[in-house]
Design an enzyme around this catalytic site. Structure first.
Site, PDB file in Angstrom:
ATOM      1  CB  SER A 140      -4.118   1.057   3.908  1.00 33.37           C
ATOM      2  OG  SER A 140      -2.971   1.111   3.073  1.00 33.37           O
TER       3      SER A 140
ATOM      4  CB  SER B 289      -0.863   0.167   1.183  1.00 35.13           C
ATOM      5  OG  SER B 289      -1.898  -0.732   1.321  1.00 35.13           O
TER       6      SER B 289
ATOM      7  CE  LYS C  45      -4.603   1.401  -0.309  1.00 32.89           C
ATOM      8  NZ  LYS C  45      -3.966   0.351   0.024  1.00 32.89           N
TER       9      LYS C  45
END
Length: 321
Positions: A154, A97, A100
Site C-alpha cells: 500500500s 487503499s 489501489k
C-alpha cells in the site's frame, strides 16, 4: 468579642470558591487523563481515533449471526456469483487503499510500459493525510516495481506516481478509473485519486466484489498483491517491503488476491479472493475497528464456510444412504 458576620460570610464564600476551583481542576485533570488513556488504548489497538463514515451512518449498530467486527461484509462464490453472506453490503463507504486495486486494473489494462522508470516528485507527497512513505522525493523505480509495492504494501507515493504518469496525468487517470467502474457495473462507486487517501473514494461491498473478480483475471495483480516480501532499489539503499495483510504468510490460507486499506473515515478494510474447502470465494470487509479484527472476521467467515460445507456434504451422504 463581637463577630463581624458579613466578614465571616465573605471569607467562607472565598474559601468555597477556591475549593470549587480545586475540585473542578482535579476533575478536569482526571477526565483529561482518562481521555489520554482511552486514546492510548485505542492507538495500541489500532482503533481509529475518530468516528468512521460507517459509525456516523449507524452501521456499527447492525448485528449479524456471526457477530463480525466489520460494519460491512460480503461473501460471494466467485464462480457462480452467489452471495453466501452479506451485511450492509449495498452501502457506499470510503474504501481507503482498496482503491489501489482499481489503480492496478487501469494501469495493467492500459498496457503501459512496465519497464519505464518513474520518479517520485513533490506532487506525490501526501498533503491530505500526511501519511508516511519510505520513498523519498527523487526516488526512481520501474512502473512494475511501483505497482508491486503499491499493491503489496500500500505504498502511497508509488500509487500516486502511477496515476500521475498516465497519459493525460492524474485527471485522465481518475476519469479512466470511474469509466472502468461503470463498465464493471459498480453503480455505487466513485474514485477521486489513485491512492485512496481521499475519503471521497467510495464503494459498496457489492461493487467491490465485482472489482476483485475483474482484478483476479490479471496474473500480475494476483502475484503482486500476494507476495509476502519484496525488495526495491529506488537509488541509495535497497528497501525491503512486507505485505500489509498478515494472513499472507499463514500457510493455512490459500489467498489468490488481496488488498488492505485504512484511513480514519474508512476504518480498517480488507478484500480477498481465497480458496475455502475447495471453493473460490470473494470476501469483503469494510469499516472494521482494528488490523486484527478484520483478520478475525475473515477467519470467522472461513470457519463458517467450512462448517457449512461439511454439513452440506453430510446431508448429501445421508440422502444417498
Amino acid at each position: 468579642m463581637q463577630i463581624n458576620l458579613a466578614r465571616v460570610q465573605a471569607k467562607a464564600k472565598v474559601a468555597s470558591s477556591r475549593k470549587a476551583k480545586v475540585i473542578h481542576a482535579t476533575l478536569t485533570t482526571k477526565r483529561h487523563a482518562a481521555a489520554q488513556r482511552v486514546a492510548y488504548a485505542s492507538a495500541m489497538a489500532g482503533v481509529p481515533p475518530v468516528l468512521t463514515a460507517g459509525d456516523l451512518a449507524g452501521l456499527s449498530l447492525t448485528r449479524d449471526p456471526l457477530d463480525l467486527n466489520s460494519s460491512v461484509a460480503l461473501v460471494m462464490d466467485q464462480s457462480t456469483s452467489e452471495v453466501l453472506f452479506e451485511k450492509n453490503a449495498g452501502v457506499a463507504l470510503p474504501i481507503a487503499s482498496i482503491t489501489k486495486l482499481m489503480t492496478s486494473l487501469v494501469v495493467v489494462e492500459a498496457n503501459q510500459d512496465l519497464d519505464e522508470v518513474l520518479t517520485v516528485t513533490e506532487e506525490d507527497v501526501d498533503r491530505e493525510k500526511f501519511s508516511h512513505s519510505r520513498l523519498r522525493v527523487g526516488s526512481q523505480l520501474s512502473r512494475a516495481n511501483m505497482l508491486h509495492i503499491a499493491l503489496m504494501s500500500s505504498e502511497n507515493r508509488a500509487a500516486s506516481a502511477l496515476g500521475r504518469s498516465y497519459p493525460g496525468g492524474i485527471r485522465a487517470f481518475v476519469t479512466a478509473m470511474n469509466a472502468k467502474a461503470r463498465e464493471l457495473g459498480m453503480t455505487s462507486s466513485h474514485f477521486a485519486d489513485s491512492t485512496g487517501l481521499n475519503s471521497t473514494n467510495v464503494s459498496s461491498a457489492r461493487d467491490l466484489s465485482k472489482l476483485v473478480v475483474a482484478a483476479y483475471e490479471h496474473p500480475l495483480i494476483r502475484q503482486y498483491s500476494t507476495d509476502s516480501r519484496y525488495a526495491v532499489d529506488p537509488g541509495g539503499r535497497p528497501l525491503q517491503y512486507r505485505n500489509s495483510n498478515g494472513l499472507i504468510e499463514n500457510p493455512d490460507w490459500e489467498i489468490g488476491l488481496q488488498k488492505t486499506g485504512y484511513i480514519s473515515e474508512a476504518g480498517r478494510c480488507l478484500v480477498m479472493q481465497v480458496q475455502v474447502a475447495g471453493r473460490a470465494v470473494v470476501m469483503i470487509f469494510l469499516d472494521s475497528k482494528s488490523k486484527q479484527s478484520r483478520l478475525a472476521d475473515a477467519s470467522r467467515i472461513r470457519k463458517w464456510l467450512e462448517n457449512r460445507g461439511a454439513s452440506a456434504l453430510n446431508e448429501r451422504k445421508a440422502k444417498r444412504g
